[in-house]
Design a protein around this motif. Structure first.
Motif, PDB file in Angstrom:
ATOM      1  N   UNK A 232       1.009  -1.197   0.040  1.00 16.62           N
ATOM      2  CA  UNK A 232       0.150   0.088  -0.010  1.00 16.62           C
ATOM      3  C   UNK A 232       0.906   1.111  -0.019  1.00 16.62           C
ATOM      4  N   UNK A 233       0.394   2.568  -0.118  1.00 17.73           N
ATOM      5  CA  UNK A 233       1.278   3.691  -0.161  1.00 17.73           C
ATOM      6  C   UNK A 233       1.984   3.690   1.331  1.00 17.73           C
ATOM      7  N   UNK A 234       3.363   3.864   0.990  1.00 26.94           N
ATOM      8  CA  UNK A 234       3.819   3.812   2.599  1.00 26.94           C
ATOM      9  C   UNK A 234       3.908   2.703   3.526  1.00 26.94           C
ATOM     10  N   UNK A 235       3.254   1.433   2.662  1.00 26.18           N
ATOM     11  CA  UNK A 235       3.252   0.062   3.508  1.00 26.18           C
ATOM     12  C   UNK A 235       4.214  -0.529   3.290  1.00 26.18           C
ATOM     13  N   UNK A 236       4.394  -1.945   4.043  1.00 26.55           N
ATOM     14  CA  UNK A 236       5.252  -2.722   4.184  1.00 26.55           C
ATOM     15  C   UNK A 236       5.962  -3.304   3.024  1.00 26.55           C
ATOM     16  N   UNK A 237       7.154  -3.335   2.816  1.00 26.16           N
ATOM     17  CA  UNK A 237       7.861  -3.904   1.506  1.00 26.16           C
ATOM     18  C   UNK A 237       8.226  -5.350   1.881  1.00 26.16           C
ATOM     19  N   UNK A 238       7.882  -6.122   0.530  1.00 26.39           N
ATOM     20  CA  UNK A 238       8.052  -7.467   0.722  1.00 26.39           C
ATOM     21  C   UNK A 238       8.976  -7.765  -0.398  1.00 26.39           C
ATOM     22  N   UNK A 239      10.390  -8.553  -0.209  1.00 25.41           N
ATOM     23  CA  UNK A 239      10.907  -9.017  -1.174  1.00 25.41           C
ATOM     24  C   UNK A 239      11.000 -10.313  -1.308  1.00 25.41           C
ATOM     25  N   UNK A 262       7.825   1.554   3.234  1.00 25.95           N
ATOM     26  CA  UNK A 262       8.350   2.015   2.063  1.00 25.95           C
ATOM     27  C   UNK A 262       7.579   2.879   1.494  1.00 25.95           C
ATOM     28  N   UNK A 263       8.219   4.119   0.645  1.00 25.07           N
ATOM     29  CA  UNK A 263       7.446   4.703  -0.193  1.00 25.07           C
ATOM     30  C   UNK A 263       7.697   4.757  -1.675  1.00 25.07           C
ATOM     31  N   UNK A 264       9.055   4.350  -1.856  1.00 26.12           N
ATOM     32  CA  UNK A 264       9.750   4.188  -3.241  1.00 26.12           C
ATOM     33  C   UNK A 264      10.871   3.337  -3.216  1.00 26.12           C
ATOM     34  N   UNK A 265      10.900   2.456  -4.204  1.00 22.41           N
ATOM     35  CA  UNK A 265      11.980   1.287  -4.324  1.00 22.41           C
ATOM     36  C   UNK A 265      12.847   1.494  -5.652  1.00 22.41           C
ATOM     37  N   UNK A 266      14.212   1.062  -5.661  1.00 21.72           N
ATOM     38  CA  UNK A 266      14.871   0.966  -6.699  1.00 21.72           C
ATOM     39  C   UNK A 266      15.855  -0.307  -6.602  1.00 21.72           C
ATOM     40  N   UNK A 267      15.929  -1.300  -7.261  1.00 24.76           N
ATOM     41  CA  UNK A 267      16.488  -2.489  -6.991  1.00 24.76           C
ATOM     42  C   UNK A 267      17.810  -2.810  -7.915  1.00 24.76           C
ATOM     43  N   UNK A 268      18.752  -3.317  -7.675  1.00 21.56           N
ATOM     44  CA  UNK A 268      19.927  -3.656  -8.478  1.00 21.56           C
ATOM     45  C   UNK A 268      20.827  -5.090  -8.131  1.00 21.56           C
ATOM     46  N   UNK A 269      20.979  -5.765  -9.315  1.00 17.34           N
ATOM     47  CA  UNK A 269      22.060  -6.831  -9.107  1.00 17.34           C
ATOM     48  C   UNK A 269      23.140  -6.301  -8.941  1.00 17.34           C
ATOM     49  N   UNK A 270      23.849  -7.009  -7.920  1.00 23.57           N
ATOM     50  CA  UNK A 270      25.181  -6.732  -7.886  1.00 23.57           C
ATOM     51  C   UNK A 270      26.179  -7.589  -8.150  1.00 23.57           C
ATOM     52  N   UNK A 271      26.047  -8.904  -7.801  1.00 23.62           N
ATOM     53  CA  UNK A 271      26.656 -10.135  -8.305  1.00 23.62           C
ATOM     54  C   UNK A 271      25.469 -11.141  -8.142  1.00 23.62           C
ATOM     55  N   UNK A 272      25.984 -12.495  -8.801  1.00 25.74           N
ATOM     56  CA  UNK A 272      25.097 -13.522  -9.026  1.00 25.74           C
ATOM     57  C   UNK A 272      24.335 -13.749  -7.784  1.00 25.74           C
ATOM     58  N   UNK A 280      13.061   4.595  -0.244  1.00 20.05           N
ATOM     59  CA  UNK A 280      12.801   6.100   0.626  1.00 20.05           C
ATOM     60  C   UNK A 280      11.653   5.550   1.535  1.00 20.05           C
ATOM     61  N   UNK A 281      11.946   5.368   2.535  1.00 19.80           N
ATOM     62  CA  UNK A 281      11.043   4.873   3.653  1.00 19.80           C
ATOM     63  C   UNK A 281       9.908   5.595   3.814  1.00 19.80           C
ATOM     64  N   UNK A 282       8.786   5.202   4.671  1.00 16.96           N
ATOM     65  CA  UNK A 282       7.634   6.082   4.700  1.00 16.96           C
ATOM     66  C   UNK A 282       7.834   7.397   5.518  1.00 16.96           C
ATOM     67  N   UNK A 283       9.015   7.546   6.210  1.00 18.84           N
ATOM     68  CA  UNK A 283       9.319   8.538   6.792  1.00 18.84           C
ATOM     69  C   UNK A 283      10.287   9.366   5.886  1.00 18.84           C
ATOM     70  N   UNK A 284      10.305   9.371   4.780  1.00 18.92           N
ATOM     71  CA  UNK A 284      11.215  10.039   3.495  1.00 18.92           C
ATOM     72  C   UNK A 284      12.750   9.876   3.780  1.00 18.92           C
ATOM     73  N   UNK A 285      13.062   8.749   4.304  1.00 19.62           N
ATOM     74  CA  UNK A 285      14.620   8.741   4.587  1.00 19.62           C
ATOM     75  C   UNK A 285      15.118   7.623   3.580  1.00 19.62           C
ATOM     76  N   UNK A 286      16.442   8.037   3.253  1.00 21.47           N
ATOM     77  CA  UNK A 286      17.048   6.867   2.500  1.00 21.47           C
ATOM     78  C   UNK A 286      17.581   5.693   3.114  1.00 21.47           C
ATOM     79  N   UNK A 287      17.544   4.514   2.647  1.00 18.37           N
ATOM     80  CA  UNK A 287      17.795   3.321   3.083  1.00 18.37           C
ATOM     81  C   UNK A 287      18.418   2.202   2.201  1.00 18.37           C
ATOM     82  N   UNK A 288      19.483   1.730   2.341  1.00 17.87           N
ATOM     83  CA  UNK A 288      20.255   0.539   1.690  1.00 17.87           C
ATOM     84  C   UNK A 288      20.111  -0.685   2.230  1.00 17.87           C
TER      85      UNK A 288
END
Length: 391
Positions: A232-239, A262-272, A280-288
Motif C-alpha cells: 500500500x502507499x507507505x506500506x510494508x515492503x516484501x522482497x 516504504x514509499x519508493x524502491x529501486x533495486x539492483x543486481x550486484x553479483x550472482x 525511500x522509507x515512509x518517513x522519507x529517509x534513504x535506506x540501502x
C-alpha cells in the motif's frame, strides 16, 4: 574466437554457428559471463566523484536511463504531452566522459501513463508502458550502429492499476524479459516474455502475488528475479525470489522477507548471489539493504543495511560487484552517493557523495569504464544529462 569458444564448451562436430547463434554468443559473453571478470571493485577506487560531460534536450515529464552497451545509453522519456520518446546518446570513454553526443531518437505517437525500460542485448531495448486505456504494452526497439531508433514489435496484456511506480521490467538471461505490474485489482502480476533475436515478443506465462502498490524487479540469474513490492502507499515492503521454470513454462515463488514501511524502491543486481534495494522509507529517509540469494534459489537472506538522509526520489545502479551508485533528490537537488558492500554485503559503507543541479525525476546508470551518467528533469522542465567519472 569461435573455435576457441566452442572448444572450451566441448562442442563436437563441425564448429559452425548460425548468424543468430553468433549474435547470441557474443551478447552472452559480453553481458553475462564476463560480468565477474570485468567489474570494478571498491578496493580499487579512491571514491572521488568528478563531473565531466553535459548535454540537454527538450521538456519532459519523466525519464529513465538504460545502458545499451559500453559508451552508449538511451534516455526513455515521457514527454510533456505524455508520449514515449527514446533518445540515444554516446559518451566518449576515451575522453573520460567529457563529451555526451546526441544520436537518433524515436517513439510512439500515443498516450502513456507510466513506463519502465531495460536493455535486452543485441542493441535492443524493451519498454513496458501503461497505455491510455490502462493496458500493459511491451515494445521492442533496435538501435542502429549510428544511433537511430527503430521500432520492432509490440505485445500487450491485461490492465495496470493506478499509481506511478506500477510497472517494472528487467532482462532475464538471454531472449527473456520479465515484467511486474500492479493490476487494476491491486495485485502483483509477474509476466515472462520471450523475445527472439529479431525483437519478436511472445507472452509465455504469468502469475499473481499479494497486494501491490510500488513494484521493482531485478534479475539475479538467467532464470530468477527478485521482486520488491509494497502492499500500500507507505506500506510494508516484501522482497521475494521468483524463478521461471523453462521446461514447465511456469513461475514459482521462493522465500519472502518483509523490510519495513516504504514509499519508493529501486533495486539492483550486484553479483550472482547479491542484490541491493535502495529505499525511500515512509518517513522519507534513504535506506540501502543488501540481500543474499542461495544457489538453490529458495533462500533469500537479509544482510547489511545503512540509513541515509531525507530524500524525495531514489534511483540506483550497480557500478561494480561491491559498489552501488545511487542518485537521490534531496532538498530539490540531485545527489550522487557511492556505497561499498563490504564482506559480501554483510556491511554497507557510505564512501562518497556529490550534490549537483536542481532536479527531479532523477535516474542513474553505468556506462562502462569508470563512468556513470545521471539524467533528470531540470528546474525549467528540460532533460539534462551529466556524466561522472569515479576515480
Amino acid at each position: 574466437d569461435r573455435p576457441n569458444v566452442m572448444s572450451y564448451f566441448k562442442c563436437g562436430g563441425l564448429r559452425t554457428l548460425t548468424k543468430q547463434q553468433i549474435r547470441r554468443m557474443r551478447d552472452g559473453l559480453e553481458h553475462g559471463m564476463r560480468h565477474y571478470l570485468i567489474s570494478i571493485r571498491g578496493k580499487d577506487l579512491q571514491y572521488v566523484i568528478e563531473s565531466k560531460g553535459h548535454n540537454s534536450a527538450g521538456k519532459i515529464d519523466d525519464v529513465k536511463l538504460v545502458q545499451i552497451k559500453a559508451g552508449r545509453i538511451a534516455t526513455i522519456v515521457k514527454t510533456v504531452s505524455n508520449k514515449l520518446k527514446i533518445i540515444v546518446w554516446d559518451i566518449d570513454l576515451k575522453l573520460g566522459g567529457n563529451i555526451i553526443m546526441r544520436r537518433g531518437s524515436g517513439g510512439k505517437p500515443w498516450i502513456i501513463k507510466a513506463f519502465s525500460a531495460c536493455s535486452i542485448g543485441l542493441d535492443m531495448i524493451a519498454t513496458a508502458t501503461k497505455t491510455e486505456n490502462d493496458y500493459l504494452e511491451v515494445n521492442t526497439w533496435k538501435i542502429s550502429e549510428s544511433g537511430e531508433v527503430n521500432f520492432l514489435h509490440s505485445a500487450s496484456s491485461g490492465k495496470v492499476g493506478e499509481g506511478t511506480d506500477v510497472i517494472s521490467a528487467c532482462r532475464l538471461g538471454i531472449e527473456w524479459l520479465a515484467t511486474a505490474v500492479r493490476t487494476d485489482s491491486g495485485q502483483l502480476k509477474i509476466i515472462i516474455w520471450h523475445i527472439d533475436a529479431e525483437g519478436k515478443i511472445e507472452m509465455i506465462t504469468s502469475t499473481t502475488g499479494g497486494s501491490a502498490n510500488n513494484v521493482s524487479i531485478n534479475s539475479i540469474s538467467s532464470d530468477s528475479i527478485v521482486a520488491s513490492v509494497t502492499d500500500s502507499p507507505g506500506g510494508t515492503m516484501t522482497v521475494t525470489n521468483w524463478r521461471y521454470l523453462f521446461d514447465e513454462k511456469k513461475l514459482e515463488s521462493g522465500t519472502s522477507i518483509q523490510a519495513g514501511s516504504v514509499n519508493a524502491i529501486s533495486s539492483s543486481q550486484m553479483n550472482w548471489d547479491l542484490s541491493a534495494t535502495t529505499l525511500m522509507t515512509s518517513s522519507s529517509k534513504l535506506k540501502i539493504i543488501a540481500w543474499e540469494h542461495s544457489d538453490d534459489f529458495q533462500l533469500i537472506a537479509r544482510l547489511g543495511d545503512i540509513p541515509g538522509g531525507t530524500v524525495s526520489e531514489v534511483s540506483s545502479c550497480r557500478f561494480g560487484i561491491d559498489v552501488l551508485a545511487t542518485a537521490v533528490r534531496t532538498g530539490g537537488h540531485l545527489k550522487i552517493i557511492l556505497w561499498e558492500l563490504v564482506s559480501d554485503g554483510n556491511y554497507i559503507v557510505r564512501k562518497a557523495a556529490k550534490v549537483s543541479d536542481q532536479a527531479s525525476k532523477v535516474s542513474i546508470c553505468s556506462v562502462g569504464g569508470n563512468l556513470l551518467v545521471t539524467g533528470f528533469k531540470t528546474d525549467t522542465g528540460h532533460l539534462k544529462l551529466i556524466s561522472w567519472e569515479i576515480k
